[in-house]
Every structure is written in structure tokens, then in C-alpha cells.
Design an enzyme around this catalytic site. Structure first.
Site, PDB file in Angstrom:
ATOM      1  N   TYR A 131     -19.656  43.656 -15.390  1.00  0.00           N
ATOM      2  CA  TYR A 131     -18.474  43.900 -16.221  1.00  0.00           C
ATOM      3  C   TYR A 131     -18.584  45.315 -17.007  1.00  0.00           C
ATOM      4  O   TYR A 131     -17.681  45.743 -17.363  1.00  0.00           O
ATOM      5  CB  TYR A 131     -18.065  42.643 -17.003  1.00  0.00           C
ATOM      6  CG  TYR A 131     -17.275  41.681 -16.343  1.00  0.00           C
ATOM      7  CD1 TYR A 131     -15.954  42.039 -15.521  1.00  0.00           C
ATOM      8  CD2 TYR A 131     -17.670  40.435 -16.241  1.00  0.00           C
ATOM      9  CE1 TYR A 131     -15.139  41.083 -14.697  1.00  0.00           C
ATOM     10  CE2 TYR A 131     -17.113  39.596 -15.376  1.00  0.00           C
ATOM     11  CZ  TYR A 131     -15.895  39.920 -14.702  1.00  0.00           C
ATOM     12  OH  TYR A 131     -15.245  38.915 -14.057  1.00  0.00           O
ATOM     13  N   GLU A 188     -31.960  16.311  -6.201  1.00  0.00           N
ATOM     14  CA  GLU A 188     -31.218  17.323  -5.611  1.00  0.00           C
ATOM     15  C   GLU A 188     -29.822  17.392  -6.399  1.00  0.00           C
ATOM     16  O   GLU A 188     -29.437  18.537  -6.682  1.00  0.00           O
ATOM     17  CB  GLU A 188     -31.007  17.031  -4.201  1.00  0.00           C
ATOM     18  CG  GLU A 188     -29.942  18.106  -3.562  1.00  0.00           C
ATOM     19  CD  GLU A 188     -29.642  17.892  -2.069  1.00  0.00           C
ATOM     20  OE1 GLU A 188     -28.819  18.154  -1.510  1.00  0.00           O
ATOM     21  OE2 GLU A 188     -30.590  16.755  -1.468  1.00  0.00           O
ATOM     22  N   ASP A 236     -31.674  14.754  -0.147  1.00  0.00           N
ATOM     23  CA  ASP A 236     -31.022  14.013   0.754  1.00  0.00           C
ATOM     24  C   ASP A 236     -31.906  14.122   2.110  1.00  0.00           C
ATOM     25  O   ASP A 236     -32.684  15.106   2.290  1.00  0.00           O
ATOM     26  CB  ASP A 236     -29.860  14.604   1.167  1.00  0.00           C
ATOM     27  CG  ASP A 236     -28.257  14.238  -0.066  1.00  0.00           C
ATOM     28  OD1 ASP A 236     -28.612  13.313  -0.640  1.00  0.00           O
ATOM     29  OD2 ASP A 236     -27.614  15.075  -0.113  1.00  0.00           O
TER      30      ASP A 236
END
Length: 366
Positions: A131, A188, A236
Site C-alpha cells: 500500500y 492440516e 487428508d
């Protein structure tokens, strides 16, 4: 006697903290001196009408073969990938037209911000830097790349630049860490983290549970390394979970220049594996077929050289997932029971002997 011993320990800790602080100050002063030298040289070159050029090494912590046969050939003959040796060089010139000139222009602008941060001993975020010159940077990714370029150019890590993260930047400044934990469990997802927290898993199992909420950022990995405990990972049973696991162990390609200091090489894959679906008698409704995108992701990961070089058993597990064509998420199981069963199956006395041996359904370590 007890009071004297306590004072002695406090004095020793204070002395160590002073040495660490002095070392950080010296490193910051050296980096600031080098930055000033580069800026002065660029200004002198431009004033003399010359085009300053900067050489940036390129690093990669893995390469990918285009086919399975090529991957097998790569396994037989070592590739050029390294955590320390560059694989090429980009030469950036300020006065030439094109993307390299723009890249060097952005690098110099970000470098001036870094110089001010070091001079004033302050920190700011990558978003804050964006910015400052949004019309020039255009997007956050441009600033991210410039920060990576600066790290490569000065052979330092991102935290040395005083570019802050959401959690403490100077991990080395943390002291008096006391824990009764025997190990770290990395999960996870935040949903799994919250489930384990609600079940008071840490209190009942003497461990620290950490989540990177998907792909881990730099502070998460640095904190894991800082704690110096055995590390397990639960992701997973799908290609994206495997890729997150690989990011912890091998680092990311984007930050390959710093991968050797951001990877957790001793992390152990606790699961979940496709075989867990049968071993733990999970409901059929939780089993999903791999999508075409999943298959492409798995095939891309299988082609990475480090699976052949450093983790062949991980590669075999991913191949089994691809062959079966199925996946499922951690939430399909009772995470606390699964974790305890896998760890206790490896070693009934927990961490009296480390590292553990192998066992069916107990995880893979390399």
C-alpha cells in the site's frame, strides 16, 4: 541454596539473551551496510549513464519429470536439485525495457523500505509495503516476489528484513519455554484442530497440536523447528493433503532459496492413508472418488525428484491412492482414537526410544 541456584539460572538466561540480542544486532548492521552499498552503487551507475545490472540466483528444491518413465530414470540418476546450490541466474537491468527492468525497479523500492525498517528497528507487513506504492506494484504478488529476490540477493531469510508476520517475527527472542509435551501433532485443518481442542486432546496426551490451516506459512514452520520435539503430521487422504505434508518436509518451490531452513525434515506421516479406511472400518459414505483434478495433482507430485530420492515409501503410498482412485478426509475418522492408536502401536512406552520402527497402520517416517 534454592534461591542461589534460581539466581544463577536467571543470570545464565539473561546472559544468553544478551548474546542473542547482540548477535541479531550485528546481523542487522551487516545487512544494512550491504543494502546501503548496493543502493549507492546503483545511484552511481545511473548518474554515470550506465545501466546497473543485478544477478539473482534461481533455486529449486525439486524438479518434475514429464512422465512416469522419465521419473524412473531420474530416480536412477541423481538430478541437479539442491537446497544450497543455484540452478540458474536471472540478470536484471534497470535501464533496459521489459519485465526485468520493472522487476529491478520494484526490488529497489522494496529495498528502500527494508532499509528504513532496519535503521529504525521497526517491522511492517508485506501488505503494508504494497500500500505504499499500489499504483506501481499493481498486486501483492509483485511485492512478495521482490522480498524473495532481496533474500536471494543478500542470502538471508525473510525475517531478517523486519517484514512482519501475524505471529512473533523474532522466534529466537522467545525464552523460558517450558513444556511437558512429548511430541508435536501437526494437523492440516483448523476444523480438526478445533475438534481436538474441544476434546482436550493435548491435556490427555501430553502433546502440542499445531495447524497451518492448509499450506503452512513461514512462522508455522519456524515455530515447529524451534520447539525441538518429534513431529507427526495428520492430513487428508487425498493429493492436496499429501502436498501439504510435502511442504512441511521438503519446503515449497516458491521459497526454494530458503527451503533448507524452513523444512521439517524429520516430520513423520501419521496418516490418514487410504488403507485406514478399511483398517478403521470407516463408513462407506465417507469414501470419495478422485476427481480428474485430483489425478493430475497426484501425477504431478509423483514426478517430483525428492520422492524418489528421499521418500520412496511416501511415493508408494501416493501411487496406491492413485491406483485405488479414492480419497477421504480426516473428519471421516475419530481423530483422537486414530492418532492414539497409531502412535501407541509404534511404541507402547511412547517416546522412551526414538525413532520408532515401522508397523502396519502406524505411519511412515523418513
Amino acid at each position: 541454596m534454592a534461591g542461589r541456584e534460581k539466581r544463577r539460572r536467571v543470570a545464565a538466561l539473561d546472559g544468553e539473551e544478551r548474546r542473542r540480542r547482540r548477535r541479531r544486532q550485528e546481523e542487522a548492521a551487516t545487512l544494512l551496510h550491504r543494502i546501503r552499498g548496493l543502493v549507492r552503487w546503483v545511484v552511481a551507475e545511473v548518474a554515470a549513464g550506465r545501466s546497473p545490472t543485478v544477478a539473482l540466483h534461481r533455486y529449486q528444491n525439486y524438479c518434475a519429470s514429464a512422465s512416469a518413465s522419465a521419473a524412473a530414470a531420474a530416480a536412477a540418476s541423481p538430478c541437479a536439485c539442491s537446497y544450497d546450490v543455484p540452478v540458474g541466474t536471472d540478470v536484471l537491468s534497470l535501464l533496459h525495457r521489459g519485465s526485468h527492468a520493472s522487476r529491478l525497479n520494484v526490488l529497489l523500492r522494496v529495498l528502500l523500505v527494508v532499509q528504513q525498517l532496519l535503521q529504525q528497528n521497526k517491522h511492517c507487513s508485506k501488505r503494508d509495503i504494497y500500500y505504499m506504492y499500489p499504483s506501481i506494484f499493481q498486486e501483492q504478488a509483485v511485492v512478495d516476489r521482490a522480498i524473495n529476490d532481496i533474500c536471494v540477493l543478500f542470502k538471508c531469510s525473510r525475517h531478517n528484513l523486519n517484514v512482519a508476520f501475524s505471529i512473533p517475527v523474532s522466534i529466537e527472542a522467545i525464552k523460558d519455554v517450558v513444556s511437558v509435551a512429548d511430541y508435536i501433532l501437526v494437523v492440516e485443518k483448523e476444523t480438526v484442530f478445533q475438534r481436538l481442542a474441544n476434546d482436550k486432546f493435548c491435556e490427555r496426551n501430553r502433546c502440542i497440536v499445531i495447524t497451518g490451516r492448509g499450506y503452512p506459512d513461514i512462522p508455522t514452520r519456524r515455530h515447529i523447528l524451534f520447539l525441538h520435539l518429534p513431529v507427526y503430521c495428520l492430513v487428508d487422504a487425498d493429493p492436496y493433503g499429501f502436498d501439504i505434508l510435502a511442504t512441511y518436509k521438503f519446503g515449497s518451490l516458491q521459497l526454494a532459496y530458503d527451503a533448507n531452513f524452513l523444512r521439517v525434515p524429520d516430520i513423520q506421516w501419521l496418516g490418514v492413508f487410504t488403507s485406514d479406511f478399511k483398517d478403521y472400518r470407516l463408513p462407506d459414505c465417507c469414501l470419495l472418488h478422485l476427481s480428474s483434478e485430483d489425478i493430475r495433482k497426484a501425477e504431478g507430485i509423483l514426478s517430483r525428484c525428492y520422492l524418489h530420492r528421499e521418500a520412496p515409501q511416501w511415493r508408494l503410498e501416493l501411487e496406491a491412492m492413485l491406483q485405488k482412485g479414492v480419497k477421504f478426509e480426516i473428519e471421516a475418522s475419530r481423530q483422537d482414537d486414530l492418532v492414539k492408536a497409531k502412535i501407541n502401536a509404534r511404541q507402547p512406552d511412547l517416546f522412551d526410544q526414538w525413532p520408532f520402527g515401522h508397523g502396519k497402520g502406524t505411519g511412515i517416517d523418513y
